[in-house]
Each structure stands twice: as C-alpha cells, then as structure tokens.
Design a protein around this motif. Structure first.
Motif, mmCIF file in Angstrom:
data_model
loop_
_atom_site.group_PDB
_atom_site.id
_atom_site.type_symbol
_atom_site.label_atom_id
_atom_site.label_comp_id
_atom_site.label_asym_id
_atom_site.label_seq_id
_atom_site.Cartn_x
_atom_site.Cartn_y
_atom_site.Cartn_z
ATOM 1 N N ALA A 33 3.804 5.845 -0.430
ATOM 2 C CA ALA A 33 3.007 5.997 0.788
ATOM 3 C C ALA A 33 2.767 4.655 1.459
ATOM 4 O O ALA A 33 2.815 4.547 2.693
ATOM 5 N N SER A 34 2.517 3.611 0.665
ATOM 6 C CA SER A 34 2.320 2.283 1.238
ATOM 7 C C SER A 34 3.586 1.795 1.949
ATOM 8 O O SER A 34 3.517 1.198 3.023
ATOM 9 N N LEU A 35 4.736 2.056 1.331
ATOM 10 C CA LEU A 35 5.998 1.655 1.962
ATOM 11 C C LEU A 35 6.234 2.395 3.267
ATOM 12 O O LEU A 35 6.756 1.829 4.238
ATOM 13 N N LEU A 36 5.855 3.668 3.315
ATOM 14 C CA LEU A 36 6.093 4.480 4.513
ATOM 15 C C LEU A 36 5.069 4.211 5.606
ATOM 16 O O LEU A 36 5.383 4.347 6.792
ATOM 17 N N GLU A 37 3.861 3.798 5.218
ATOM 18 C CA GLU A 37 2.824 3.552 6.222
ATOM 19 C C GLU A 37 3.073 2.271 6.999
ATOM 20 O O GLU A 37 2.801 2.206 8.201
ATOM 21 N N GLU A 38 3.569 1.226 6.334
ATOM 22 C CA GLU A 38 3.784 -0.063 6.994
ATOM 23 C C GLU A 38 5.179 -0.596 6.699
ATOM 24 O O GLU A 38 5.326 -1.661 6.073
ATOM 25 N N PRO A 39 6.222 0.109 7.129
ATOM 26 C CA PRO A 39 7.576 -0.377 6.831
ATOM 27 C C PRO A 39 7.896 -1.699 7.505
ATOM 28 O O PRO A 39 8.644 -2.519 6.969
ATOM 29 N N ALA A 80 -4.857 -10.384 -4.998
ATOM 30 C CA ALA A 80 -6.192 -10.965 -4.868
ATOM 31 C C ALA A 80 -7.177 -9.978 -4.261
ATOM 32 O O ALA A 80 -8.378 -10.034 -4.545
ATOM 33 N N GLN A 81 -6.677 -9.060 -3.445
ATOM 34 C CA GLN A 81 -7.515 -8.025 -2.838
ATOM 35 C C GLN A 81 -7.579 -6.746 -3.674
ATOM 36 O O GLN A 81 -8.149 -5.750 -3.233
ATOM 37 N N ALA A 82 -6.952 -6.776 -4.870
ATOM 38 C CA ALA A 82 -6.915 -5.607 -5.769
ATOM 39 C C ALA A 82 -6.253 -4.408 -5.111
ATOM 40 O O ALA A 82 -6.584 -3.262 -5.422
ATOM 41 N N ASN A 83 -5.308 -4.670 -4.230
ATOM 42 C CA ASN A 83 -4.552 -3.588 -3.585
ATOM 43 C C ASN A 83 -3.262 -3.381 -4.383
ATOM 44 O O ASN A 83 -2.214 -3.946 -4.072
ATOM 45 N N LEU A 84 -3.352 -2.566 -5.431
ATOM 46 C CA LEU A 84 -2.222 -2.418 -6.344
ATOM 47 C C LEU A 84 -1.036 -1.730 -5.696
ATOM 48 O O LEU A 84 0.120 -2.024 -6.045
ATOM 49 N N ALA A 85 -1.274 -0.844 -4.770
ATOM 50 C CA ALA A 85 -0.160 -0.138 -4.128
ATOM 51 C C ALA A 85 0.730 -1.110 -3.367
ATOM 52 O O ALA A 85 1.960 -1.070 -3.476
ATOM 53 N N VAL A 86 0.116 -2.006 -2.595
ATOM 54 C CA VAL A 86 0.899 -2.992 -1.845
ATOM 55 C C VAL A 86 1.559 -3.981 -2.802
ATOM 56 O O VAL A 86 2.709 -4.387 -2.598
ATOM 57 N N THR A 87 0.839 -4.376 -3.845
ATOM 58 C CA THR A 87 1.404 -5.321 -4.817
ATOM 59 C C THR A 87 2.682 -4.771 -5.432
ATOM 60 O O THR A 87 3.716 -5.456 -5.454
ATOM 61 N N TRP A 88 2.626 -3.539 -5.922
ATOM 62 C CA TRP A 88 3.803 -2.974 -6.577
ATOM 63 C C TRP A 88 4.885 -2.575 -5.579
ATOM 64 O O TRP A 88 6.073 -2.613 -5.905
ATOM 65 N N ALA A 89 4.509 -2.242 -4.369
ATOM 66 C CA ALA A 89 5.523 -1.973 -3.345
ATOM 67 C C ALA A 89 6.318 -3.242 -3.040
ATOM 68 O O ALA A 89 7.552 -3.198 -2.890
ATOM 69 N N ALA A 90 5.625 -4.376 -2.958
ATOM 70 C CA ALA A 90 6.321 -5.645 -2.731
ATOM 71 C C ALA A 90 7.200 -6.004 -3.916
ATOM 72 O O ALA A 90 8.315 -6.523 -3.753
ATOM 73 N N ILE A 91 6.716 -5.733 -5.140
ATOM 74 C CA ILE A 91 7.537 -5.989 -6.327
ATOM 75 C C ILE A 91 8.790 -5.120 -6.311
ATOM 76 O O ILE A 91 9.896 -5.580 -6.632
#
Length: 283
Positions: free
Chosen positions: A70-76, A240-251
């Motif tokens: 969902a994170s990848l699709l929301e801000e591609p 740093a913002q504890a946003n795990l969805a964005v962290t793992w999407a970037a990984i």
C-alpha cells in the motif's frame, strides 16, 4: 563399409550437428518446468507466511506485506525519484570504479613492479571500514553527490581489480608460446589473447561488485549526511519516524535494484561471451 554402417555414421553426424540447437532450445524453455521454479516459489511463499505471522503478532517489529505494498502504491513518485537517485550513485560510482579497476589490472599484468608498489596501498584502503572513511570524505568534498560516488566506487573497485588481474594472467602457456614464436607485439598479445581470456574473470568480478554497489550506495546515504535523497536516506528518515511500511518499502526497492542489475549483467554476459561456456567463480 556396409550400408548399415554408413547410415549409422550419418545419423551420428546429424545428431552431433543438431545437439547444440536442441540444448539451446531446451535451455530457453527449462525455466518453465516446475522443478526449476517450484522450489523457489515454495520458499518465497513460506517466507511470506512467516513474515505475515511475525507482523500480525509483533506490529512494532515488521509491517504486514499489505502495508508495504500500500505504501508503494500510495506514493510511487517518491519511491521512483529516490530509486533514480540511488541508481545514479551506483551507475557513476560503480562505473568509474569498474573502468579504473580494469585499467589498473592491465597495467599490473604488464608491469609486475607496479603491482608490488601499488597493491599494498590498495589492500590497506580496502580493509579500512568504508563507514569510517565516509565522514572524512564529507568533510573533504562537501555534502553533495561526490562522497557517495567515491564510497560506492571503493566498494566496487577491489573485486573488479583482483578478478581482472587474475584473468589477464591466466593465459594458456602454449598459446602464449605461439604468439611469441610469431613475433607478436605486446599489444597484439594483449588484444588477441589476454583481453579475451580475461573476460570470464571480469564478469565474475562484476557479479560480485554490482550487488555490492547497491550496498555501497545505501551505506553512503546512511553515513554521508546531506541531501535527504536516495533510498538509503529514505530508510534512515522513515526508521527515525518509526514508519516501518516506508522503511521496508525502500528496502524492497533496493533489493529490486540489485536484482535488475544482476539480470542486466547476465544478459550482457550472454551477448559478450557467446563464444565461452566457462563460468568463473569470483575470487
């Protein structure tokens, strides 16, 4: 010779001529067989199920795969922009290191005194942790892209140099004697013997270096603070913002970059080394 023997000989000849075509055709369709793709698919399914289990029971450890997608699709656009920045660091840093590493390997193969003089210094730089070098590079070259290029290049340089040097020196002595008997010049020996023979080793070094280039670019973005851009910077800021969805999407985007580079390298290798069936392990 009897007619039966003649027919058998002709059959064997035709079989020998058509065997390579059958093998090449089989290799193109081999990946379609379940025995090829099923084990990998099963492993990925098991890992995905375990991931979901951990994410559902420990939401502060891992996000669910649905949240990552969902994170990848929301801000591609955000991911694509950072992907391109990291890819630029890999392309410039790794590309420069690959060219420089091969050129130095050529000089070392031709002049052994250069290897004795330079190799200890190169080894000294390679054994120094790149994380320790990064802050000094930022102080020296500022907060732009240049420190990231240098860090990525340092990670890539040594495998390319070592494998290229091994390939340039791994020459068939009998072929080298033939060239010397024909009074071939040093340039002709390099062009027609050493350079083609070194290509399997060179590509073996690239097979190790390209994934390391992605690691080097990410580490450079972790350490060489400055412009908050690139997948590595996205990982640090989102963590740093504890946003795990964005962290793992970037990984996952970093993993995708490494996979695409390996696939591109395999395609280029098939084109360049169409004459060679030897697959050399990286040293």
């Amino acid at each position: 010779m009897s007619a039966e023997s003649t027919e058998m000989t002709a059959t064997r000849t035709m079989a020998a001529q058509t065997a390579p075509r059958r093998r090449s055709g089989a290799s193109r369709t081999a990946w379609m067989h379940p025995r090829v793709w099923a084990p990998t698919a099963i492993v990925f399914v098991i890992v995905g199920l375990l991931w979901q289990l951990v994410a559902l029971t420990n939401p502060y450890v891992l996000p669910t795969l649905g949240e990552v997608i969902a994170s990848l699709l929301e801000e591609p656009g955000m991911y694509w922009l950072n992907f391109l920045i990291t890819l630029q660091e890999v392309a410039v840093g790794a590309g420069s290191a690959i060219v420089l590493g091969f050129l130095i390997a050529v000089i070392m193969s031709e002049f052994e005194i250069v290897e004795r003089a330079v190799m200890p210094l190169i080894v000294l730089v390679m054994v120094t942790p790149v994380i320790a070098i990064a802050p000094a590079l930022v102080v020296a070259f500022g907060f732009g892209m240049l420190p990231k290029y240098i860090i990525t290049g340092i990670v890539v340089f040594f495998p390319v140099l070592v494998n290229s040097l091994a390939g340039l020196r791994d020459v068939d002595p009998r072929a080298l004697d033939v060239f010397k008997t024909l009074s071939a010049s040093r340039w002709e020996i390099f062009r027609d013997l050493r350079f083609p023979g070194s290509m399997p080793y060179f590509f073996a070094g690239l097979r190790i270096s390209l994934p390391l280039a992605v690691v080097g670019a990410a580490v450079a973005e972790f350490v060489a603070a400055g412009t908050a851009a690139g997948l590595g910077s996205l990982v640090t800021t989102s963590a740093a913002q504890a946003n795990l969805a964005v962290t793992w999407a970037a990984i996952f985007m970093l993993c995708l970059m490494g996979i695409l580079l390996i696939m591109l390298l395999a395609a280029v290798r098939r084109r360049v080394l169409w004459w060679s069936e030897k697959d050399v392990s990286a040293r």
